[in-house]
Design an enzyme around this catalytic site. Structure first.
Site, mmCIF file in Angstrom:
data_model
loop_
_atom_site.group_PDB
_atom_site.id
_atom_site.type_symbol
_atom_site.label_atom_id
_atom_site.label_comp_id
_atom_site.label_asym_id
_atom_site.label_seq_id
_atom_site.Cartn_x
_atom_site.Cartn_y
_atom_site.Cartn_z
ATOM 1 N N PRO A 89 0.791 -1.232 0.000
ATOM 2 C CA PRO A 89 0.000 0.000 0.000
ATOM 3 C C PRO A 89 0.825 1.286 0.000
ATOM 4 C CG PRO A 89 -0.179 -1.152 2.101
ATOM 5 C CD PRO A 89 0.500 -2.086 1.160
ATOM 6 N N ASN A 90 0.314 2.227 -0.759
ATOM 7 C CA ASN A 90 0.832 3.593 -0.881
ATOM 8 C C ASN A 90 2.088 3.706 -1.757
ATOM 9 O OD1 ASN A 90 -1.179 4.870 0.837
ATOM 10 N ND2 ASN A 90 -0.179 3.767 2.516
ATOM 11 N N ARG B 292 5.383 11.894 -3.423
ATOM 12 C CA ARG B 292 5.273 12.466 -2.079
ATOM 13 C C ARG B 292 6.482 11.999 -1.266
ATOM 14 N NH1 ARG B 292 0.374 13.439 0.328
ATOM 15 N NH2 ARG B 292 1.732 14.329 1.894
ATOM 16 N N TYR C 37 11.675 8.569 0.513
ATOM 17 C CA TYR C 37 11.594 7.510 -0.498
ATOM 18 C C TYR C 37 12.247 7.874 -1.839
ATOM 19 C CZ TYR C 37 8.305 5.640 2.891
ATOM 20 O OH TYR C 37 7.735 5.160 4.044
ATOM 21 N N ASN D 15 8.093 -5.805 -1.565
ATOM 22 C CA ASN D 15 8.087 -4.713 -0.595
ATOM 23 C C ASN D 15 6.643 -4.621 -0.105
ATOM 24 O OD1 ASN D 15 8.046 -2.424 0.910
ATOM 25 N ND2 ASN D 15 9.134 -1.138 -0.579
ATOM 26 N N ALA E 271 3.505 -1.150 4.544
ATOM 27 C CA ALA E 271 3.059 -1.213 5.947
ATOM 28 C C ALA E 271 2.609 -2.617 6.349
ATOM 29 C CB ALA E 271 1.940 -0.204 6.174
ATOM 30 N N GLU F 144 13.008 -9.682 0.405
ATOM 31 C CA GLU F 144 12.224 -8.566 0.962
ATOM 32 C C GLU F 144 13.012 -7.271 0.757
ATOM 33 O OE1 GLU F 144 11.385 -9.258 5.099
ATOM 34 O OE2 GLU F 144 10.685 -7.207 5.459
ATOM 35 N N HIS G 279 13.013 -2.988 1.347
ATOM 36 C CA HIS G 279 12.482 -1.735 1.889
ATOM 37 C C HIS G 279 13.331 -0.592 1.355
ATOM 38 C CE1 HIS G 279 9.691 -3.828 4.329
ATOM 39 N NE2 HIS G 279 10.657 -4.634 4.710
ATOM 40 N N ARG H 133 14.044 4.069 11.762
ATOM 41 C CA ARG H 133 12.761 4.760 11.883
ATOM 42 C C ARG H 133 12.022 4.307 13.157
ATOM 43 N NH1 ARG H 133 9.842 4.634 6.196
ATOM 44 N NH2 ARG H 133 8.647 6.296 7.215
#
Ligand code: CA2
Length: 145
Positions: free
Chosen positions: A11-12, A19, A24, A75, A78, A99, A101, A108
């Site tokens: 998601p996102n 953004r 990112y 990825n 969330a 995986e 990120h 973070r």
């Protein structure tokens, strides 16, 4: 042998490059798709990139990968930190799982430090920006050689 690699995004991530570039970066998911396709051609791998904002869609793609893909780069965004369902789906996939990120999740918030998906992943890349996807693809070529 099937040389298709599914590159799954949660998601996102459709907002990548649009953004929060300070976290990112400026590349979009379309840039990632293009870079992975180009590198895949060099490595003899066919890449197929998907993104969804819905957990069930991602699970459906993982199920599809069982007979459509030799490996998965994921990825989960969330869902990394919440989804036992994605972990269960990945546990039903036989090939390599890597995986990725984009950000360094360990630098973070503490809720980003735990990943359900890491319990299945054969390798994890975090904090290399979108370059993490092509690095994972290179690793995938090694694992499938
Ligand atoms: O660093 C990563 O790749 C993450 O998987 C990204 C997720 C975050 O929840 C994970 O903890 C770490 C968030 C993806 C949201 O992507 C956006 C991209 C640009 C603008 C807004 C959101």
């Amino acid at each position: 042998m099937n040389r298709r690699i599914y590159i799954l995004n949660g998601p996102n991530l459709n907002l990548l490059g649009k953004r929060q570039p300070e976290i990112y970066g400026h590349d979009t998911l379309a840039d990632v798709e293009r870079d992975c396709a180009a590198l895949g051609a060099e490595l003899g791998l066919e890449t197929a990139l998907f993104q969804s904002n819905h957990e069930g869609d991602i699970i459906d793609r993982i199920h599809e990968a069982r007979d459509q893909a030799a490996g998965i780069i994921i990825n989960p965004a969330a869902y990394t930190h919440t989804s036992v369902a994605i972990l269960d789906a990945l546990n039903a996939f036989d090939g390599p799982v890597l995986e990725v990120h984009i950000s360094n999740v360990h630098k973070r918030e503490s809720f980003r430090h735990h990943s359900y998906v890491s319990l299945r992943a054969d390798g994890v890349i975090a904090g290399f920006g979108v370059q993490g996807y092509t690095l994972a693809l290179r690793r995938m070529a090694t694992l499938l050689a």
